[in-house]
Write an enzyme that holds these catalytic residues in place. Sequence first.
Site, PDB file in Angstrom:
ATOM      1  N   GLU A   1       0.817  -1.207   0.000  1.00  0.00           N
ATOM      2  CA  GLU A   1       0.000   0.000   0.000  1.00  0.00           C
ATOM      3  C   GLU A   1       0.846   1.250   0.000  1.00  0.00           C
ATOM      4  O   GLU A   1       2.025   1.243   0.361  1.00  0.00           O
ATOM      5  CB  GLU A   1      -0.930  -0.018   1.201  1.00  0.00           C
ATOM      6  CG  GLU A   1      -0.190  -0.181   2.492  1.00  0.00           C
ATOM      7  CD  GLU A   1      -1.088  -0.642   3.614  1.00  0.00           C
ATOM      8  OE1 GLU A   1      -1.937  -1.508   3.391  1.00  0.00           O
ATOM      9  OE2 GLU A   1      -0.910  -0.125   4.716  1.00  0.00           O
TER      10      GLU A   1
ATOM     11  N   CYS B   1       3.554   8.283   0.772  1.00  0.00           N
ATOM     12  CA  CYS B   1       4.282   7.376   1.650  1.00  0.00           C
ATOM     13  C   CYS B   1       4.336   6.034   0.910  1.00  0.00           C
ATOM     14  O   CYS B   1       3.290   5.422   0.657  1.00  0.00           O
ATOM     15  CB  CYS B   1       3.522   7.258   2.974  1.00  0.00           C
ATOM     16  SG  CYS B   1       4.224   6.066   4.088  1.00  0.00           S
TER      17      CYS B   1
ATOM     18  N   CYS C   1       7.603  -6.848   6.436  1.00  0.00           N
ATOM     19  CA  CYS C   1       8.764  -6.126   6.954  1.00  0.00           C
ATOM     20  C   CYS C   1       9.512  -7.004   7.953  1.00  0.00           C
ATOM     21  O   CYS C   1       8.886  -7.653   8.799  1.00  0.00           O
ATOM     22  CB  CYS C   1       8.300  -4.845   7.644  1.00  0.00           C
ATOM     23  SG  CYS C   1       9.678  -3.877   8.276  1.00  0.00           S
TER      24      CYS C   1
ATOM     25  N   CYS D   1       7.954  -4.593  14.177  1.00  0.00           N
ATOM     26  CA  CYS D   1       7.641  -3.682  15.290  1.00  0.00           C
ATOM     27  C   CYS D   1       6.313  -4.083  15.931  1.00  0.00           C
ATOM     28  O   CYS D   1       5.348  -4.413  15.230  1.00  0.00           O
ATOM     29  CB  CYS D   1       7.548  -2.242  14.796  1.00  0.00           C
ATOM     30  SG  CYS D   1       9.091  -1.652  14.111  1.00  0.00           S
TER      31      CYS D   1
ATOM     32  N   CYS E   1       2.983  -2.443  14.695  1.00  0.00           N
ATOM     33  CA  CYS E   1       2.781  -2.252  13.262  1.00  0.00           C
ATOM     34  C   CYS E   1       2.164  -3.473  12.593  1.00  0.00           C
ATOM     35  O   CYS E   1       2.563  -4.611  12.855  1.00  0.00           O
ATOM     36  CB  CYS E   1       4.130  -1.949  12.637  1.00  0.00           C
ATOM     37  SG  CYS E   1       4.084  -1.914  10.848  1.00  0.00           S
TER      38      CYS E   1
ATOM     39  N   CYS F   1       1.258   2.161   8.689  1.00  0.00           N
ATOM     40  CA  CYS F   1       1.731   1.310   7.601  1.00  0.00           C
ATOM     41  C   CYS F   1       1.241  -0.121   7.739  1.00  0.00           C
ATOM     42  O   CYS F   1       1.234  -0.690   8.806  1.00  0.00           O
ATOM     43  CB  CYS F   1       3.245   1.362   7.471  1.00  0.00           C
ATOM     44  SG  CYS F   1       4.097   1.003   9.006  1.00  0.00           S
TER      45      CYS F   1
HETATM   46  S1  SF4 Z   1       6.842   0.233  11.648  1.00  0.00           S
HETATM   47 FE1  SF4 Z   1       6.255  -1.554  10.437  1.00  0.00          FE
HETATM   48  S2  SF4 Z   1       7.016  -1.159   8.374  1.00  0.00           S
HETATM   49 FE2  SF4 Z   1       8.048   0.277   9.776  1.00  0.00          FE
HETATM   50  S3  SF4 Z   1       9.908  -0.785  10.350  1.00  0.00           S
HETATM   51 FE3  SF4 Z   1       8.422  -1.344  11.908  1.00  0.00          FE
HETATM   52  S4  SF4 Z   1       7.488  -3.276  11.175  1.00  0.00           S
HETATM   53 FE4  SF4 Z   1       8.595  -2.324   9.472  1.00  0.00          FE
END
Ligand code: SF4
Length: 360
Positions: free
Chosen positions: A91, A104, A111, A115, A118, A335
């Site tokens: 996206e 963005c 990823c 995190c 996220c 995100c």
């Molecule tokens: S916030 Fe999400 S996209 Fe950004 S680095 Fe952390 S896991 Fe990856």
Amino acid sequence: MINLHGITEDEIKEELLQLGEKSFRAQQILKWVYEKKVIEWEAMTDLNKEQRKKFASSFQLISLKLVRVQDSKDGETTKFLWELFDGKLVESVLIYSGDRRTVCVSSQVGCPARCAFCASGKEGLIRNLTSAEIVEQVYLIDHFLHEKGQRVSHVVFMGMGEPFENYDMVVKSIRLLIDPQRLNLSQRRITVSTVGVVEGIDRFTEEDLKVNLVLSLHAPNQRIRQKIIPYARKYSLEEILAAMLSFSKKTHRDLTYEYTLIAGINDAPEQAEELVHLLNDHPCTVNLIPYNPVVGLRLSRPEGERIEAFKSILEEGGIKATWRYTKGKDIAAACGQLALQHSLKTARKNSTELVIISKN
Ligand code: SF4
């Protein structure tokens, strides 16, 4: 087939020569695609029928398929969900702010940083995007804006993925985005956000680019940081901050640290004090971002008073701090959220996928 958005003019020329065509056709094609916003070979009227046919079977003009466009209620963001050639989803978010039109972009599917707050991190890394897939996100949104008499002014690499884990494709896409024959974006209006890949920061410092660099910091010490960002175990906070300082010294650019405030995890006054101590010699701004709730995650956003108190401690300690209002809350603008929601819906229809998601 080679995607035109992901290769340089020289690379297009090489392809043309192999096709028995003159290299000047590269500029001609780029002009159609980028200046006249034409995405069908048939419409390129200064190419003959045979050339159009030949180019159509050699160069791909568009590879992303738009699955969904969603506007936030406040009208300040539009989210685009794209399907890639292999069915994967990524996206991009368009953010309207005064005259700015910021895109963005995603740099990976999923990823590796995982995190805690996220949606993208939930699935881990699936694959890197190509330079074409990155540039196309911006190109197609610029197309969308063109119909309203507007254009993309800024690009931030803050969507799905860790840009420096896909270093070569990200840097190539930046070079393509700033190409005067293409979108001609200003380097100073491009920002790369990293979770702290030290080799990536070091390499980026040596690039001849004037692009902004942001660190997703999210914690005042290694212990809390590792809890929030499992990937943070790979590098010590000390090494990462040293690399950021070198970037700032070499490029004469101030630094930006993003700090997502999560209630009860990293929002205490003593953690703000620790942050002041950690960043005391950094020419920086700390962007405080109250956590944006994600479906399926048991984390919460701190109260406004707590955020204000955290910010005041930073400011009293001599650190510039901003409190960023999270735009597009109603369309899952953090995100990976739209892609995750879409996957969950698809998964409900598909029990195999549901098992994979619930494992995470
Ligand atoms: S916030 Fe999400 S996209 Fe950004 S680095 Fe952390 S896991 Fe990856």
